[in-house]
Motif scaffolding. Structure first.
Motif, mmCIF file in Angstrom:
data_model
loop_
_atom_site.group_PDB
_atom_site.id
_atom_site.type_symbol
_atom_site.label_atom_id
_atom_site.label_comp_id
_atom_site.label_asym_id
_atom_site.label_seq_id
_atom_site.Cartn_x
_atom_site.Cartn_y
_atom_site.Cartn_z
ATOM 1 N N UNK A 121 -14.440 -9.866 25.787
ATOM 2 C CA UNK A 121 -15.207 -8.855 24.510
ATOM 3 C C UNK A 121 -13.905 -8.388 23.531
ATOM 4 N N UNK A 122 -12.967 -8.495 24.019
ATOM 5 C CA UNK A 122 -11.808 -7.742 23.310
ATOM 6 C C UNK A 122 -11.337 -8.152 21.985
ATOM 7 N N UNK A 123 -11.832 -9.524 21.258
ATOM 8 C CA UNK A 123 -11.589 -10.006 20.093
ATOM 9 C C UNK A 123 -12.518 -9.353 19.257
ATOM 10 N N UNK A 124 -13.789 -9.012 19.673
ATOM 11 C CA UNK A 124 -14.654 -8.367 18.759
ATOM 12 C C UNK A 124 -14.605 -6.804 18.617
ATOM 13 N N UNK A 125 -14.116 -6.217 19.986
ATOM 14 C CA UNK A 125 -13.923 -4.792 19.878
ATOM 15 C C UNK A 125 -12.416 -4.456 19.240
ATOM 16 N N UNK A 126 -11.722 -5.613 18.900
ATOM 17 C CA UNK A 126 -10.497 -5.033 18.344
ATOM 18 C C UNK A 126 -10.445 -5.594 16.797
ATOM 19 N N UNK A 127 -11.623 -5.839 16.311
ATOM 20 C CA UNK A 127 -11.650 -6.410 14.842
ATOM 21 C C UNK A 127 -11.136 -5.489 13.852
ATOM 22 N N UNK A 128 -11.215 -4.255 14.135
ATOM 23 C CA UNK A 128 -10.884 -3.342 13.093
ATOM 24 C C UNK A 128 -9.390 -2.778 13.608
ATOM 25 N N UNK A 129 -8.914 -3.393 14.398
ATOM 26 C CA UNK A 129 -7.540 -2.849 14.787
ATOM 27 C C UNK A 129 -6.461 -3.571 13.882
ATOM 28 N N UNK A 130 -5.859 -2.904 13.095
ATOM 29 C CA UNK A 130 -4.642 -3.724 12.259
ATOM 30 C C UNK A 130 -4.221 -5.003 12.743
ATOM 31 N N UNK A 131 -3.801 -5.721 12.000
ATOM 32 C CA UNK A 131 -3.025 -7.101 12.644
ATOM 33 C C UNK A 131 -1.696 -6.892 12.601
ATOM 34 N N UNK A 132 -0.965 -5.773 12.033
ATOM 35 C CA UNK A 132 0.402 -5.200 12.056
ATOM 36 C C UNK A 132 0.301 -3.969 12.352
ATOM 37 N N UNK A 133 1.304 -3.664 13.609
ATOM 38 C CA UNK A 133 1.732 -2.425 13.720
ATOM 39 C C UNK A 133 2.233 -1.682 12.776
ATOM 40 N N UNK A 134 1.774 -0.281 12.624
ATOM 41 C CA UNK A 134 2.542 0.557 11.464
ATOM 42 C C UNK A 134 3.900 1.035 11.889
ATOM 43 N N UNK A 135 4.740 0.814 11.164
ATOM 44 C CA UNK A 135 6.391 1.254 11.399
ATOM 45 C C UNK A 135 6.688 2.065 10.321
ATOM 46 N N UNK A 136 7.831 2.821 10.517
ATOM 47 C CA UNK A 136 8.269 3.619 9.414
ATOM 48 C C UNK A 136 9.242 2.976 8.627
ATOM 49 N N UNK A 137 8.997 2.993 7.312
ATOM 50 C CA UNK A 137 9.616 2.237 6.368
ATOM 51 C C UNK A 137 11.225 2.719 6.037
ATOM 52 N N UNK A 138 11.985 1.731 5.347
ATOM 53 C CA UNK A 138 13.228 2.012 5.384
ATOM 54 C C UNK A 138 13.501 3.200 4.190
ATOM 55 N N UNK A 139 12.843 3.083 3.382
ATOM 56 C CA UNK A 139 12.590 4.003 2.028
ATOM 57 C C UNK A 139 12.139 5.438 2.854
ATOM 58 N N UNK A 140 11.071 5.378 3.555
ATOM 59 C CA UNK A 140 11.102 6.629 4.363
ATOM 60 C C UNK A 140 12.143 7.509 5.043
ATOM 61 N N UNK A 141 12.594 6.514 5.759
ATOM 62 C CA UNK A 141 13.725 7.127 6.574
ATOM 63 C C UNK A 141 14.923 7.481 5.448
ATOM 64 N N UNK A 142 15.138 6.894 4.651
ATOM 65 C CA UNK A 142 16.303 7.161 3.496
ATOM 66 C C UNK A 142 15.910 8.311 2.932
ATOM 67 N N UNK A 143 14.586 8.622 2.487
ATOM 68 C CA UNK A 143 14.428 9.765 1.756
ATOM 69 C C UNK A 143 14.270 10.950 2.834
ATOM 70 N N UNK A 144 13.924 10.873 4.042
ATOM 71 C CA UNK A 144 14.036 11.787 4.940
ATOM 72 C C UNK A 144 15.364 12.274 5.153
ATOM 73 N N UNK A 145 16.364 11.474 5.202
ATOM 74 C CA UNK A 145 17.940 11.553 5.456
ATOM 75 C C UNK A 145 18.451 12.493 4.133
ATOM 76 N N UNK A 146 18.069 11.987 2.877
ATOM 77 C CA UNK A 146 18.524 12.551 1.750
ATOM 78 C C UNK A 146 18.011 14.206 1.661
ATOM 79 N N UNK A 147 16.739 14.499 2.265
ATOM 80 C CA UNK A 147 16.199 15.661 2.175
ATOM 81 C C UNK A 147 17.040 16.492 2.971
#
Length: 206
Positions: A121-147
């Motif tokens: 059943x997992x394939x159908x249940x996971x249909x709306x799970x993003x294919x890629x895990x969300x990760x913090x982008x480099x630009x967001x990290x850089x922006x945070x450091x600058x702040x």
């Protein structure tokens, strides 16, 4: 009508449950022998991993037996660190559907059944799970450091402004104030004596 359950009967029931647990545990170990996705955490807790590690749709299912299992449904747990990337609605859907399957199998050994049902059943249940895990982008990290750096710079500026007094000014302040920031007793005696001497000289001149 009250039904009395004698202690020796309770002991017999507990022994039956213990034997059933032991038998199911041995069956699970035999079936999943060599399967790296299966793990027995302890005598009553088992885990199965679905998908390859690192895959955004991979997750871990944990099933735990209570003392009354299988007459009572097992505990379904997906709140594991491994599943941190799985969306909450997906976790809830998996849990709900497994609980429904457990209710339909009460009184029977069902851990293997639940693990295998989810494989289908997992394939159908996971249909709306993003294919890629969300990760913090480099630009967001850089922006945070600058702040953070900007805040630190502002703080340094405030400290520098407080330290702009000359050494002579600091010395005069210290002469008039003690370490607690209070003016010491008699700090202005010299000024008073000077004033009196000047006044006295004026009167004598007159």
């Amino acid at each position: 009508m009250t039904i009395l359950v004698y202690p020796h009967v309770m002991l017999q029931l507990a022994e039956i449950m213990r034997e059933e647990h032991e038998e199911e545990r041995e069956v699970l170990q035999s079936i999943y022998e060599g399967d790296a996705n299966f793990c027995m955490i302890n005598d009553t807790t088992f885990q199965y991993k679905y998908g390859e590690e690192g895959d955004a749709k991979s997750f871990l299912l944990e099933i735990s037996w209570g003392p009354d299992y299988p007459d009572a449904a097992p505990i379904i747990n997906l709140d594991l660190f491994y599943n941190k990337h799985i969306l909450p609605p997906i976790k809830e859907k998996i849990t709900t559907e497994l609980q429904e399957q457990a209710e339909a199998n009460l009184g029977m050994s069902m851990t293997f059944t639940l693990f295998e049902w989810l494989k289908e059943a997992k394939d159908e249940i996971l249909d709306h799970q993003p294919a890629e895990a969300s990760v913090l982008g480099v630009s967001e990290i850089t922006s945070g450091i600058e702040q953070i750096s900007a805040v630190d710079d502002q703080g340094e500026g405030k400290r520098e402004k407080k330290e702009q007094l000359t050494k002579a000014q600091k010395r005069r302040m210290w002469d008039r104030q003690n370490a607690a920031g209070e003016r010491s007793r008699g700090y202005n005696w010299v000024d008073i004596i000077k004033h009196l001497s000047q006044t006295g000289n004026s009167k004598n001149d007159g």
